[in-house]
Design a protein around this motif. Sequence first.
Motif, short mmCIF file in Angstrom:
data_model
loop_
_atom_site.label_atom_id
_atom_site.label_comp_id
_atom_site.label_asym_id
_atom_site.label_seq_id
_atom_site.Cartn_x
_atom_site.Cartn_y
_atom_site.Cartn_z
N VAL A 46 2.57 10.75 11.73
CA VAL A 46 1.85 10.68 13.01
C VAL A 46 2.27 9.39 13.71
CG1 VAL A 46 -0.41 10.52 14.13
CG2 VAL A 46 -0.13 11.95 12.09
N ASP A 47 2.84 9.51 14.91
CA ASP A 47 3.06 8.31 15.72
C ASP A 47 1.79 8.05 16.49
OD1 ASP A 47 4.22 10.75 17.10
OD2 ASP A 47 4.26 9.37 18.82
N VAL A 83 1.38 6.91 9.19
CA VAL A 83 0.81 6.73 10.53
C VAL A 83 1.39 5.44 11.11
CG1 VAL A 83 -1.29 6.45 11.89
CG2 VAL A 83 -1.31 7.91 9.85
N ASP A 84 2.15 5.57 12.17
CA ASP A 84 2.82 4.40 12.76
C ASP A 84 2.11 3.95 14.03
OD1 ASP A 84 4.63 2.37 13.32
OD2 ASP A 84 5.83 3.73 14.56
N HIS A 85 1.56 2.73 13.98
CA HIS A 85 0.89 2.16 15.15
C HIS A 85 1.80 1.25 15.97
CE1 HIS A 85 -2.98 3.80 14.12
NE2 HIS A 85 -3.03 3.17 12.97
N ALA A 135 5.02 12.30 21.08
CA ALA A 135 4.13 12.35 22.24
C ALA A 135 3.25 11.11 22.34
CB ALA A 135 3.27 13.61 22.20
N GLY A 136 2.89 10.54 21.20
CA GLY A 136 2.10 9.32 21.22
C GLY A 136 2.88 8.17 21.86
N LEU A 160 12.64 9.11 12.15
CA LEU A 160 11.93 8.82 10.91
C LEU A 160 11.00 9.97 10.52
CD1 LEU A 160 11.12 5.05 11.52
CD2 LEU A 160 12.82 6.02 9.96
N ALA A 161 10.44 10.66 11.50
CA ALA A 161 9.60 11.82 11.18
C ALA A 161 10.41 12.90 10.48
CB ALA A 161 8.96 12.37 12.45
#
Length: 288
Positions: A118-119, A93-95, A167-168, A106-107
């Motif tokens: 999950v971005d 999970v990348d914040h 999308a994030g 990277l995904a």
Amino acid sequence: MAQVAFLGLGVMGFPMAGHLAAAGHDVTVYNRSGQKAADWVARHGGRAAPTPREAAEGAAFVMTCVGNDDDLRQVCLGRDGAFAGMAPGAIFVDHTTVSARVTRELAAVAHQAGLGFVDAPVSGGQAGAENGQLSVMCGGTEADYAAAEPVIAAYAKICRRMGDVGAGQLTKMANQIAIAGLVQGLAESLSFAEKAGLSIPEVVEVISQGAAGSWQMQNRYKTMAEGKFDFGFAVDWMRKDLGICLATADETGASLPVTALVDQFYKEVQAMGGGRWDTSALIARLRR
């Protein structure tokens, strides 16, 4: 409760990882500066690891909050990168606020290794991170998001899946575009009121109750009026984000004339020595 690794303990990551520990998760942290990781452990418990790979070993979720595209690649890839330590089925999970391009790159690597991705860039600034009141905008598969959302909830006021991977980050770009225009408008409004001889508190009390009201006005007008700029997101980081927005606009054909102009205004603030001032420092260039 989950076994979680958190990579990157800056002004955002340090409190975010703390909320995970407070929620009962088993947290291992990594930071490029080992002293900050040691400080985190002294305050919150858990343990520190010397590399992203070692932090990620055994973790069901690996969260990151680092600086930019290159920093993210560095903590993910290579022999000591997080991906090398994650077991198939674990979710990354990348914040970090980065480009949608590096997110998708990277995904793809993660998915080839059997990892979820999950971005999940955040908005709300340091105060939002410290208070566990961040807005989190996510991209990824429905399954990956559904698994990660209860963990993210430790520091989120709102968390939404916006679409597939990337999308994030695109939603965060929309967020930064809106902020840039709002802060510039507020800076001009306050500067105008000041030079017209009006009382800024009285002006804001009136106009904030109408269509001009905003979070920026409510939370930043006092410090802007006082010339204090140590209360939020740094100009250097905002320029990094706006650069991503402008580059993506070129790729998509979007027109961002106000964003491009405000980016140049922030460049002027940097030239004034204000790179580490918060984004409300736009008013400083109007007072020269």
